[in-house]
Design a protein around this motif. Structure first.
Motif, PDB file in Angstrom:
ATOM      1  N   ASN A  36     -42.062  93.052  38.953  1.00 30.76           N
ATOM      2  CA  ASN A  36     -41.511  93.019  40.214  1.00 30.76           C
ATOM      3  C   ASN A  36     -42.063  93.651  41.351  1.00 30.76           C
ATOM      4  N   GLU A  37     -42.244  93.068  42.443  1.00 31.93           N
ATOM      5  CA  GLU A  37     -42.701  93.576  43.659  1.00 31.93           C
ATOM      6  C   GLU A  37     -43.810  94.333  43.656  1.00 31.93           C
ATOM      7  N   TRP A  68     -35.581  99.516  57.519  1.00 32.47           N
ATOM      8  CA  TRP A  68     -36.493  98.698  57.248  1.00 32.47           C
ATOM      9  C   TRP A  68     -36.060  97.172  57.159  1.00 32.47           C
ATOM     10  N   TYR A  81     -36.147  89.394  51.890  1.00 34.22           N
ATOM     11  CA  TYR A  81     -35.550  90.296  52.543  1.00 34.22           C
ATOM     12  C   TYR A  81     -35.569  90.324  53.943  1.00 34.22           C
ATOM     13  N   ASN A  86     -38.821  87.329  46.133  1.00 32.34           N
ATOM     14  CA  ASN A  86     -37.684  88.473  46.566  1.00 32.34           C
ATOM     15  C   ASN A  86     -37.695  88.567  48.234  1.00 32.34           C
TER      16      ASN A  86
HETATM   17  C1  NOJ Z   1     -36.418  95.018  46.020  1.00 32.32           C
HETATM   18  C2  NOJ Z   1     -36.403  95.834  44.687  1.00 32.32           C
HETATM   19  O1  NOJ Z   1     -36.781  94.887  43.563  1.00 32.32           O
HETATM   20  C3  NOJ Z   1     -34.985  96.429  44.323  1.00 32.32           C
HETATM   21  O2  NOJ Z   1     -35.317  97.438  43.495  1.00 32.32           O
HETATM   22  C4  NOJ Z   1     -34.581  97.191  45.483  1.00 32.32           C
HETATM   23  O3  NOJ Z   1     -33.247  97.809  44.996  1.00 32.32           O
HETATM   24  C5  NOJ Z   1     -34.109  96.280  46.497  1.00 32.32           C
HETATM   25  N1  NOJ Z   1     -35.408  95.549  47.019  1.00 32.32           N
HETATM   26  C6  NOJ Z   1     -33.415  96.828  47.890  1.00 32.32           C
HETATM   27  O4  NOJ Z   1     -34.311  97.640  48.539  1.00 32.32           O
END
Ligand code: NOJ
Length: 500
Positions: free
Chosen positions: A218-219, A378, A347, A345
């Motif tokens: 993840n990320e 952010w 955002y 992901n």
């Molecule tokens: C991405 C992350 O994978 C997650 O763990 C986090 O809580 C969210 N962004 C929100 O910041």
């Protein structure tokens, strides 16, 4: 079925329990009525409704889900033989977490997973993305497995399936066994890449009879930068650029090795891919030249992870200069092992891009101070990010299958006098992002599912419990869960398979 009045009373007395929530027909709750003769609509508006809906629905079978991660929700950090992770160590180090909290108890999902599966069911979701805590399964990172640790995920998976919810498992959501940090320096060493592949093979062999989709890591872009570049996340390192690029290379290698290990150990048909927050590049104005420039920016600014994974080579610009990572040709072959899908992901817009006649072919517009943000500074809302990121990934790298593995926002989430959290800011955010996702799918961008972050409030890393991302509010004193208004929004969206 509850009447509107009963619904209001339940909400006022804060007795909006899971069962009542599940039982509420959206039509009577919260004024979300479907058109009916009694609703006072004119014949004309009633007739036009089906057409509007047909145009704006998501594809048939579109998968709606929610997401969480182990350290953020599970708690129970000392139970059933779990070893410590770098996040336990980091969160217990003074000065790291804004409200001085830790994930020791978090949302207590380890003990309340059955109740939480009912929350998912009440929303109408058909998929759940969770992560497996590596130190539960291998407390020392490598060596002897701890079968009791894996048992938790066996229980969770069985409970999900019994309730018609497909499990999507992430193998690494940042909780590296502390033992590997101590022994190898964590991701600064390729020994960790190898250990990750071995752990992934072990888990896939035991869960793939029931779990059909695995996300590797993840990320990468966040935990490499925040955890190893500026020290804001575990393990709290501040490495110079060349070492940081080497860490990123080891993470990409770990991803590729895990893909191969899963293919070798899992049941046939098991699907695997990354879950990445790609650096998002949005055409500042939608002209053909800017769109082309945004695609080039996307490739260049994701050079160290998505680009190498999907192309099998680092772009020349990334390798120019003294900070380039060291690697072999075999590393690149492993890193670019074929995938079944790409998880994204989504955002916030990272860059608005404008075509330019310079060497790169683009410039990045600076953000004006007046650009809005959600509760977290952010998190700048840019709904079109949800259109462009999957579209770029599909077009630039010819990716045929995409999941949105996270999207959501935190909010101030103050209960009103009647006890309800009217999080219309979250609804505004979700509505606009989902409209853009619908735009993408209607144009043929191959997105097959969406996981909302998050099912419930949880431990938000360095922000502790100060940023709440859940559809369900969690009272961290009592662990009581209650739906926010956005839970009704999501439930209605899922029921319609269209933005509510
Ligand atoms: C991405 C992350 O994978 C997650 O763990 C986090 O809580 C969210 N962004 C929100 O910041």
């Amino acid at each position: 079925m509850a009447t509107r009045l009963q619904t209001r009373e339940m909400m006022a007395s804060n007795q909006f329990s899971r069962r009542q929530f599940a039982g509420l027909a959206a039509a009577s709750a919260l004024g979300l009525s479907a058109p009916s003769a009694a609703s006072g609509q004119t014949d004309r508006s009633r007739k036009s409704e089906p057409k509007r809906r047909a145009r704006s629905t998501f594809p048939k079978g579109f998968l709606w889900g929610t997401a969480t991660s182990s350290y953020q929700v599970e708690g129970a950090v000392n139970e059933d033989g779990r070893g410590p992770s770098i996040w336990d160590r980091f969160a217990h180090t003074p000065g790291t977490i804004s409200d001085r909290s830790t994930g020791d108890t978090a949302s207590d999902h380890f003990h309340r997973y059955k109740e939480d599966v009912q929350l998912m069911k009440a929303l109408g979701t058909k998929a759940y993305r969770f992560s497996i805590a590596w130190p539960r399964v291998f407390p020392e990172g490598t060596g002897s497995p701890n079968p009791k640790g894996l048992d938790f995920y066996n229980r969770l998976v069985d409970e999900l399936l019994a309730n018609g919810i497909a499990p999507f498992a992430t193998l690494y959501h940042w909780d590296l066994p502390q033992a590997l940090q101590d022994r190898f320096g964590g991701w600064t060493s390729r020994d960790t890449s190898k250990a990750f592949a071995d752990y992934s093979a072990y888990v896939a062999a035991r869960l793939s009879d029931r779990v059909k989709h695995f996300f590797t890591i993840n990320e990468c872009s966040r935990f490499v930068h925040l955890g190893h570049g500026i020290g804001a996340d575990a393990p709290g390192l501040k490495l110079p650029q060349a070492e940081l690029n080497q860490v990123r290379h080891h993470v990409a290698l770990g991803h590729g090795m895990a893909v191969r290990a899963i293919r070798a150990s899992a049941r046939a048909g098991t699907k695997v891919g990354p879950a990445e927050n790609a650096v998002s590049c949005i055409p500042a104005i939608e002209t053909p030249a800017n769109i082309r420039a945004a695609e080039m920016a996307m490739r260049e600014l994701n050079a160290g992870y998505l680009t190498v994974i999907l192309e099998g080579k680092y772009p020349d610009t990334y390798l120019a200069g003294k900070d380039a990572p060291k690697f072999t040709a075999e590393d690149l072959r492993i890193i670019s092992s074929p995938l079944d899908f790409v998880g994204l992901n989504v955002y916030t817009p990272d860059h608005y891009v404008i075509a330019a006649e310079n060497e790169r072919g683009f410039t990045l517009a600076p953000f004006p101070a007046s650009f809005p943000h959600m509760k977290a500074t952010w998190l700048r809302p840019g709904p079109e990010t949800m259109y462009w990121v999957p579209r770029h990934v599909a077009k630039v790298w010819n990716v045929k299958s995409i999941y949105i593995t996270e999207n959501g926002t935190s909010g101030s989430d103050q209960p009103a006098a009647d006890g309800t959290i009217y999080d219309v800011d979250r609804i505004m955010y979700l509505r606009n992002y989902l409209a853009q996702l619908q735009r993408a799918t209607s144009e043929g961008v191959p997105v097959s599912g969406y996981f909302l972050w998050s099912l419930m409030d949880n431990f938000e890393w360095g922000d502790g419990f100060e940023q709440r991302f859940g559809l369900y509010h969690v009272d961290f004193e009592t662990q009581r869960r209650s739906p926010k208004l956005s839970a009704s929004f999501y439930r209605e969206t899922i029921a319609r398979n269209a933005v509510a």
